[in-house]
Design a protein around this motif. Structure first.
Motif, PDB file in Angstrom:
ATOM      1  N   MET A  32       0.844  -1.174   0.049  1.00  0.00           N
ATOM      2  CA  MET A  32      -0.052   0.035  -0.098  1.00  0.00           C
ATOM      3  C   MET A  32       0.863   1.305   0.054  1.00  0.00           C
ATOM      4  O   MET A  32       0.576   2.338  -0.664  1.00  0.00           O
ATOM      5  CB  MET A  32      -0.869   0.152   1.160  1.00  0.00           C
ATOM      6  N   THR A  33       1.979   1.314   0.557  1.00  0.00           N
ATOM      7  CA  THR A  33       3.024   2.328   0.546  1.00  0.00           C
ATOM      8  C   THR A  33       3.377   2.735  -0.816  1.00  0.00           C
ATOM      9  O   THR A  33       3.621   3.814  -1.150  1.00  0.00           O
ATOM     10  CB  THR A  33       4.111   2.093   1.564  1.00  0.00           C
ATOM     11  N   TYR A  34       3.725   1.672  -1.389  1.00  0.00           N
ATOM     12  CA  TYR A  34       4.232   1.609  -2.947  1.00  0.00           C
ATOM     13  C   TYR A  34       3.440   2.270  -3.775  1.00  0.00           C
ATOM     14  O   TYR A  34       3.552   3.402  -4.603  1.00  0.00           O
ATOM     15  CB  TYR A  34       4.697   0.386  -3.582  1.00  0.00           C
ATOM     16  N   TRP A  35       1.744   2.037  -3.592  1.00  0.00           N
ATOM     17  CA  TRP A  35       0.684   2.709  -4.404  1.00  0.00           C
ATOM     18  C   TRP A  35       0.665   3.941  -3.736  1.00  0.00           C
ATOM     19  O   TRP A  35       0.528   4.782  -4.875  1.00  0.00           O
ATOM     20  CB  TRP A  35      -0.475   1.795  -4.235  1.00  0.00           C
ATOM     21  N   LEU A  36       0.522   4.291  -2.780  1.00  0.00           N
ATOM     22  CA  LEU A  36       0.433   5.677  -2.222  1.00  0.00           C
ATOM     23  C   LEU A  36       1.499   6.665  -2.778  1.00  0.00           C
ATOM     24  O   LEU A  36       1.336   7.759  -3.371  1.00  0.00           O
ATOM     25  CB  LEU A  36       0.137   5.850  -0.799  1.00  0.00           C
ATOM     26  N   TRP A  37       2.768   6.260  -2.631  1.00  0.00           N
ATOM     27  CA  TRP A  37       3.985   7.054  -2.782  1.00  0.00           C
ATOM     28  C   TRP A  37       4.063   7.071  -4.507  1.00  0.00           C
ATOM     29  O   TRP A  37       4.204   8.091  -5.013  1.00  0.00           O
ATOM     30  CB  TRP A  37       4.923   6.318  -2.259  1.00  0.00           C
ATOM     31  N   GLY A  38       3.662   5.980  -5.162  1.00  0.00           N
ATOM     32  CA  GLY A  38       3.847   6.253  -6.437  1.00  0.00           C
ATOM     33  C   GLY A  38       2.789   6.914  -7.158  1.00  0.00           C
ATOM     34  O   GLY A  38       2.838   7.721  -8.242  1.00  0.00           O
ATOM     35  N   GLY A  39       1.694   7.091  -6.497  1.00  0.00           N
ATOM     36  CA  GLY A  39       0.556   8.037  -6.917  1.00  0.00           C
ATOM     37  C   GLY A  39       0.996   9.394  -6.657  1.00  0.00           C
ATOM     38  O   GLY A  39       0.741  10.355  -7.428  1.00  0.00           O
ATOM     39  N   VAL A  40       1.711   9.634  -5.593  1.00  0.00           N
ATOM     40  CA  VAL A  40       2.135  11.089  -5.522  1.00  0.00           C
ATOM     41  C   VAL A  40       3.215  11.483  -6.529  1.00  0.00           C
ATOM     42  O   VAL A  40       3.165  12.545  -7.205  1.00  0.00           O
ATOM     43  CB  VAL A  40       3.051  10.935  -3.920  1.00  0.00           C
ATOM     44  N   VAL A  41       4.139  10.268  -6.781  1.00  0.00           N
ATOM     45  CA  VAL A  41       5.125  10.758  -7.999  1.00  0.00           C
ATOM     46  C   VAL A  41       4.455  10.946  -9.309  1.00  0.00           C
ATOM     47  O   VAL A  41       4.613  12.017  -9.969  1.00  0.00           O
ATOM     48  CB  VAL A  41       6.125   9.411  -8.135  1.00  0.00           C
ATOM     49  N   LEU A  42       3.226  10.234  -9.437  1.00  0.00           N
ATOM     50  CA  LEU A  42       2.576  10.403 -10.701  1.00  0.00           C
ATOM     51  C   LEU A  42       2.041  11.701 -10.853  1.00  0.00           C
ATOM     52  O   LEU A  42       2.007  12.487 -11.577  1.00  0.00           O
ATOM     53  CB  LEU A  42       1.428   9.301 -10.870  1.00  0.00           C
ATOM     54  N   VAL A  43       1.458  12.133  -9.754  1.00  0.00           N
ATOM     55  CA  VAL A  43       0.707  13.525  -9.486  1.00  0.00           C
ATOM     56  C   VAL A  43       1.518  14.582  -9.900  1.00  0.00           C
ATOM     57  O   VAL A  43       1.386  15.552 -10.536  1.00  0.00           O
ATOM     58  CB  VAL A  43      -0.190  13.563  -8.551  1.00  0.00           C
ATOM     59  N   LEU A  44       2.797  14.373  -8.974  1.00  0.00           N
ATOM     60  CA  LEU A  44       3.713  15.363  -9.246  1.00  0.00           C
ATOM     61  C   LEU A  44       4.429  15.663 -10.601  1.00  0.00           C
ATOM     62  O   LEU A  44       4.388  16.691 -11.376  1.00  0.00           O
ATOM     63  CB  LEU A  44       5.011  15.189  -8.471  1.00  0.00           C
ATOM     64  N   GLU A  45       4.512  14.636 -11.475  1.00  0.00           N
ATOM     65  CA  GLU A  45       5.096  14.483 -12.846  1.00  0.00           C
ATOM     66  C   GLU A  45       4.012  14.805 -13.728  1.00  0.00           C
ATOM     67  O   GLU A  45       4.215  15.606 -14.702  1.00  0.00           O
ATOM     68  CB  GLU A  45       5.569  13.177 -13.297  1.00  0.00           C
ATOM     69  N   LEU A  46       2.714  14.715 -13.536  1.00  0.00           N
ATOM     70  CA  LEU A  46       1.612  15.129 -14.314  1.00  0.00           C
ATOM     71  C   LEU A  46       1.376  16.858 -14.251  1.00  0.00           C
ATOM     72  O   LEU A  46       1.291  17.559 -14.957  1.00  0.00           O
ATOM     73  CB  LEU A  46       0.301  14.610 -14.199  1.00  0.00           C
ATOM     74  N   SER A  47       1.884  17.162 -12.939  1.00  0.00           N
ATOM     75  CA  SER A  47       1.743  18.435 -12.733  1.00  0.00           C
ATOM     76  C   SER A  47       2.979  19.171 -13.248  1.00  0.00           C
ATOM     77  O   SER A  47       2.649  20.542 -13.820  1.00  0.00           O
ATOM     78  CB  SER A  47       1.954  18.805 -11.061  1.00  0.00           C
ATOM     79  N   ALA A  48       4.099  18.632 -13.263  1.00  0.00           N
ATOM     80  CA  ALA A  48       5.027  19.468 -13.902  1.00  0.00           C
ATOM     81  C   ALA A  48       4.867  19.441 -15.499  1.00  0.00           C
ATOM     82  O   ALA A  48       5.226  20.377 -16.046  1.00  0.00           O
ATOM     83  CB  ALA A  48       6.398  18.377 -13.865  1.00  0.00           C
ATOM     84  N   LEU A  49       4.277  18.520 -16.083  1.00  0.00           N
ATOM     85  CA  LEU A  49       3.843  18.483 -17.336  1.00  0.00           C
ATOM     86  C   LEU A  49       2.829  19.502 -17.875  1.00  0.00           C
ATOM     87  O   LEU A  49       2.962  20.237 -18.775  1.00  0.00           O
ATOM     88  CB  LEU A  49       3.395  17.220 -17.973  1.00  0.00           C
ATOM     89  N   ALA A  50       1.825  19.670 -16.743  1.00  0.00           N
ATOM     90  CA  ALA A  50       0.898  20.869 -17.082  1.00  0.00           C
ATOM     91  C   ALA A  50       1.387  22.235 -16.764  1.00  0.00           C
ATOM     92  O   ALA A  50       1.432  23.037 -17.506  1.00  0.00           O
ATOM     93  CB  ALA A  50      -0.071  20.665 -15.868  1.00  0.00           C
ATOM     94  N   VAL A  51       2.565  22.365 -15.920  1.00  0.00           N
ATOM     95  CA  VAL A  51       3.227  23.718 -15.867  1.00  0.00           C
ATOM     96  C   VAL A  51       4.045  23.738 -17.140  1.00  0.00           C
ATOM     97  O   VAL A  51       4.169  24.792 -17.570  1.00  0.00           O
ATOM     98  CB  VAL A  51       4.066  23.707 -14.631  1.00  0.00           C
ATOM     99  N   LEU A  52       4.609  22.708 -17.770  1.00  0.00           N
ATOM    100  CA  LEU A  52       5.466  23.033 -19.092  1.00  0.00           C
ATOM    101  C   LEU A  52       4.646  23.510 -20.105  1.00  0.00           C
ATOM    102  O   LEU A  52       5.045  24.252 -20.716  1.00  0.00           O
ATOM    103  CB  LEU A  52       6.212  21.668 -19.088  1.00  0.00           C
TER     104      LEU A  52
END
Length: 119
Positions: A32-52
């Protein structure tokens, strides 16, 4: 690179969280830790793409604004100094060693100013 610095900052933050996810994998955490932390990484990278994408959309929106108040540069050191003074109540008076110079810097910046005078 300078023009897309916010996107690089958010992507770097996501990469750092990805590195922390690898550290969690080394210590064999719960799935569950992997899923939660992986979700955070995914949201951050999608946010970076949106900012770009938003920074490339319109170049005319990149405008530098001057701070009209000359003493505005002292706000951040003052806020951090006051936070450290408040934390002295919990963690001890040794934090005053860091808080007092920050508060003095804040006062100096407020009195002296950080920007040129407006005409």
């Amino acid at each position: 690179m300078k023009r897309h610095l916010p996107a690089v900052l958010v992507a770097g933050w996501g990469a750092l969280n990805g590195l922390l996810l690898v550290v969690l994998a080394i210590y064999r955490e719960n799935s569950m830790t992997y899923w939660l932390w992986g979700g955070v990484v995914l949201v951050l990278e999608l946010s970076a793409l949106a900012v770009l994408v938003s920074s490339r959309a319109r170049a005319d929106q990149h405008v530098r604004y001057r701070v009209p108040d000359r003493g505005a540069g002292g706000v951040l050191p003052g806020a951090i100094g006051l936070l450290l003074v408040a934390l002295c109540l919990v963690y001890g008076r040794w934090l005053l060693v860091v808080a007092v110079p920050l508060l003095m810097l804040s006062v100096a910046l407020a009195v002296h100013g950080t920007t040129a005078r407006e005409k």
